[in-house]
Design a protein around this motif. Sequence first.
Motif, PDB file in Angstrom:
ATOM      1  N   LEU A  12       7.603 -26.271 -62.326  1.00  0.00           N
ATOM      2  CA  LEU A  12       8.903 -25.608 -62.385  1.00  0.00           C
ATOM      3  C   LEU A  12      10.026 -26.586 -62.062  1.00  0.00           C
ATOM      4  O   LEU A  12      11.079 -26.569 -62.697  1.00  0.00           O
ATOM      5  CB  LEU A  12       8.930 -24.407 -61.438  1.00  0.00           C
ATOM      6  N   GLU A  13       9.779 -27.470 -61.095  1.00  0.00           N
ATOM      7  CA  GLU A  13      10.778 -28.475 -60.739  1.00  0.00           C
ATOM      8  C   GLU A  13      11.045 -29.425 -61.908  1.00  0.00           C
ATOM      9  O   GLU A  13      12.167 -29.863 -62.124  1.00  0.00           O
ATOM     10  CB  GLU A  13      10.292 -29.255 -59.520  1.00  0.00           C
ATOM     11  N   PHE A  14      10.010 -29.723 -62.675  1.00  0.00           N
ATOM     12  CA  PHE A  14      10.156 -30.613 -63.833  1.00  0.00           C
ATOM     13  C   PHE A  14      10.687 -29.889 -65.066  1.00  0.00           C
ATOM     14  O   PHE A  14      10.876 -30.490 -66.103  1.00  0.00           O
ATOM     15  CB  PHE A  14       8.835 -31.297 -64.169  1.00  0.00           C
ATOM     16  N   GLY A  15      10.900 -28.563 -64.971  1.00  0.00           N
ATOM     17  CA  GLY A  15      11.527 -27.852 -66.078  1.00  0.00           C
ATOM     18  C   GLY A  15      10.686 -26.810 -66.771  1.00  0.00           C
ATOM     19  O   GLY A  15      11.137 -26.226 -67.762  1.00  0.00           O
ATOM     20  N   ALA A  16       9.489 -26.543 -66.294  1.00  0.00           N
ATOM     21  CA  ALA A  16       8.677 -25.485 -66.909  1.00  0.00           C
ATOM     22  C   ALA A  16       9.416 -24.155 -66.789  1.00  0.00           C
ATOM     23  O   ALA A  16      10.066 -23.888 -65.782  1.00  0.00           O
ATOM     24  CB  ALA A  16       7.310 -25.390 -66.236  1.00  0.00           C
ATOM     25  N   THR A  17       9.311 -23.345 -67.814  1.00  0.00           N
ATOM     26  CA  THR A  17       9.965 -22.036 -67.797  1.00  0.00           C
ATOM     27  C   THR A  17       8.987 -20.912 -67.482  1.00  0.00           C
ATOM     28  O   THR A  17       9.401 -19.839 -67.059  1.00  0.00           O
ATOM     29  CB  THR A  17      10.633 -21.751 -69.153  1.00  0.00           C
ATOM     30  N   MET A  32       0.375 -16.796 -76.531  1.00  0.00           N
ATOM     31  CA  MET A  32       0.802 -16.122 -77.754  1.00  0.00           C
ATOM     32  C   MET A  32       1.889 -15.091 -77.460  1.00  0.00           C
ATOM     33  O   MET A  32       2.857 -14.967 -78.211  1.00  0.00           O
ATOM     34  CB  MET A  32      -0.391 -15.476 -78.464  1.00  0.00           C
ATOM     35  N   ALA A  33       1.757 -14.388 -76.340  1.00  0.00           N
ATOM     36  CA  ALA A  33       2.785 -13.413 -75.963  1.00  0.00           C
ATOM     37  C   ALA A  33       4.108 -14.114 -75.648  1.00  0.00           C
ATOM     38  O   ALA A  33       5.173 -13.634 -76.024  1.00  0.00           O
ATOM     39  CB  ALA A  33       2.319 -12.603 -74.759  1.00  0.00           C
ATOM     40  N   LEU A  34       4.036 -15.258 -74.995  1.00  0.00           N
ATOM     41  CA  LEU A  34       5.247 -16.006 -74.644  1.00  0.00           C
ATOM     42  C   LEU A  34       5.937 -16.632 -75.860  1.00  0.00           C
ATOM     43  O   LEU A  34       7.122 -16.926 -75.821  1.00  0.00           O
ATOM     44  CB  LEU A  34       4.911 -17.126 -73.646  1.00  0.00           C
TER      45      LEU A  34
END
Length: 150
Positions: A12-17, A32-34
Amino acid sequence: MSRHEDRQKLALEFGATDIVAERGDEAVERVMALTDGNGADAVLECVGTEQSVETAISACRPGAIVGRVGVPQKAEMNTNRPFWKNIGLRGGIASVTTHDKTVLLDAVLNGDINPEKVFTQRFDLEDIHEGYKAMDERRTIKSLVVVADN
């Protein structure tokens, strides 16, 4: 994809959503849902197990790229499924003794890349076994081995 809180926080700190903690078919369903049923454009497979490779390929859209990082735990791989989905597979041994070494080292020394965040524990060279054990037991993300100056 991770089930480990320290790795999730770092992602998350590196930018994962989004964080996908599921494995196997459930992980693919979540991706697939995302992605509104399309699949991922690119996937890094960093574990090397047969299941992680299968999940990476299954989570991709047609035409995607899977990058394999690290040493595969199973040397053989059936490439028919990625072929029919037009999925590109990339990877190989890190070129740490060639031109890439200079590029990566320069990026670290210039501050363009900060690898410190993934090194969550330090070990002296004589304790290297404990460093590997800590990574294997998921007590650390990566172990930094420090060699004392003589």
